[in-house]
Write a protein that holds these residues in place. Sequence first.
Motif, mmCIF file in Angstrom:
data_model
loop_
_atom_site.group_PDB
_atom_site.id
_atom_site.type_symbol
_atom_site.label_atom_id
_atom_site.label_comp_id
_atom_site.label_asym_id
_atom_site.label_seq_id
_atom_site.Cartn_x
_atom_site.Cartn_y
_atom_site.Cartn_z
ATOM 1 N N TYR A 151 0.847 -1.188 0.000
ATOM 2 C CA TYR A 151 0.000 0.000 0.000
ATOM 3 C C TYR A 151 0.886 1.243 0.000
ATOM 4 C CZ TYR A 151 -4.085 -2.870 0.994
ATOM 5 O OH TYR A 151 -5.097 -3.790 0.908
ATOM 6 N N LEU A 203 -0.311 0.724 4.823
ATOM 7 C CA LEU A 203 -1.713 0.947 5.188
ATOM 8 C C LEU A 203 -1.848 0.911 6.706
ATOM 9 C CD1 LEU A 203 -4.787 0.974 4.157
ATOM 10 C CD2 LEU A 203 -4.721 -1.496 4.576
ATOM 11 N N PHE A 208 0.464 -2.211 7.743
ATOM 12 C CA PHE A 208 0.228 -3.409 6.946
ATOM 13 C C PHE A 208 0.582 -3.089 5.500
ATOM 14 C CE2 PHE A 208 -2.575 -5.722 4.061
ATOM 15 C CZ PHE A 208 -2.340 -7.033 4.446
ATOM 16 N N TYR A 220 3.667 -3.120 3.720
ATOM 17 C CA TYR A 220 4.786 -2.179 3.610
ATOM 18 C C TYR A 220 5.269 -2.055 2.161
ATOM 19 C CZ TYR A 220 5.119 -2.925 8.681
ATOM 20 O OH TYR A 220 4.870 -3.024 10.022
ATOM 21 N N LEU A 265 7.943 -0.831 -0.907
ATOM 22 C CA LEU A 265 9.379 -0.648 -1.164
ATOM 23 C C LEU A 265 9.609 0.392 -2.246
ATOM 24 C CD1 LEU A 265 9.492 -2.299 -3.984
ATOM 25 C CD2 LEU A 265 10.137 -4.242 -2.552
#
Lengths: 273, 69
Positions: A141, A227, A234, A236, A238
């Motif tokens: 997210y 998120l 939640f 994660y 990159l």
Amino acid sequence: MFPFSFISAGITASNTARTQVFLTASGITDQTIIDALNVMDTDLISAGLLPAGTGSGKIKALYPVVGGTAATHKFNFVNPLDTDAAFRLTFFGGITHNSNGMTGSGTNGYANSFFNPDGLVGIDSFSFGFYSRTNVSDGSYDIGCFSSSTTPVNCQSHIQARNADFMFGAVNQNDSAATPSSTDSTGFHAISRTNSTQETRNIRATNTTYSRTSQAIPNLNMFVMALNFNDSPFGYSLRNYAYYYISDGLSTTELNNLNTLIVDFQTTLGRNV
Amino acid sequence: MKVGILTLEQKNEIAGQLYAEDSYFNPIQDVNDNWVISTQEMEQCVVEEFMWVKDLPLIDYEPKPTPPI
């Protein structure tokens, strides 16, 4: 181009009022960044997204992600106080900061904006987005919050720029729609609601509008680079990010204007993609 | 992707603590319930009392399954 551009005492060009407050808070002295911020602020004012002078307008939080460190990236351009109430970013986990912006680790890096849309924006007037420098398809997210305990359940506002080659998103909805198709997660991505029946997604100045009825506003802080799922990070990301904003609902014209001025901003800084 | 593995005691010591200016540790659990931190936190740590994180053993990161949302 600058509203107050002149030479004072023979040597000093002035800054816009908002830029000057941001520079004082962040300690940034790089002239290329300063010039880019002045033009950006002028363009935001011209587009009706911010008032002249200082303070917020339609845009409530704006992170230009300049200066190359967490200590400079954290500041909200429209209210650059080092407080949660001013929506200053607080960073957690692995994040790399440099002149290209901030990059999540994909394992545990994110930032809390402390912007809780419940009470700060209307259920039918909310927009947010970012400028990404990374093209990757994954389940991460980019920004948002999600509450599974509200009525109706699964109240959510968020963006996934590219998940299974779709953009996923929601603005005060109870589900996440996989539209439009997306095979490139770079550049400007935004989502906006200006009424109770439709959402607009904007990818690099292409608007697509869908019938989506607003449900409820999540009562959670917006996280960036992940998120906020029931008050825990939640998904994660990159990706490398060079801009974030959170605002009232923006029209398609305003989204395109914002895309244009952000691309110009990134081009001046030599980090456009 | 590699991550640094922590003991429970080490996790409790750094949870909620700064590892650099404006940046907090965020230990998480992997699929095997190991407590881990990112290599970025290990490399960027400048807080004297936590410099030991730079020497943490590295393991492959295996995330927990995605919960249905």
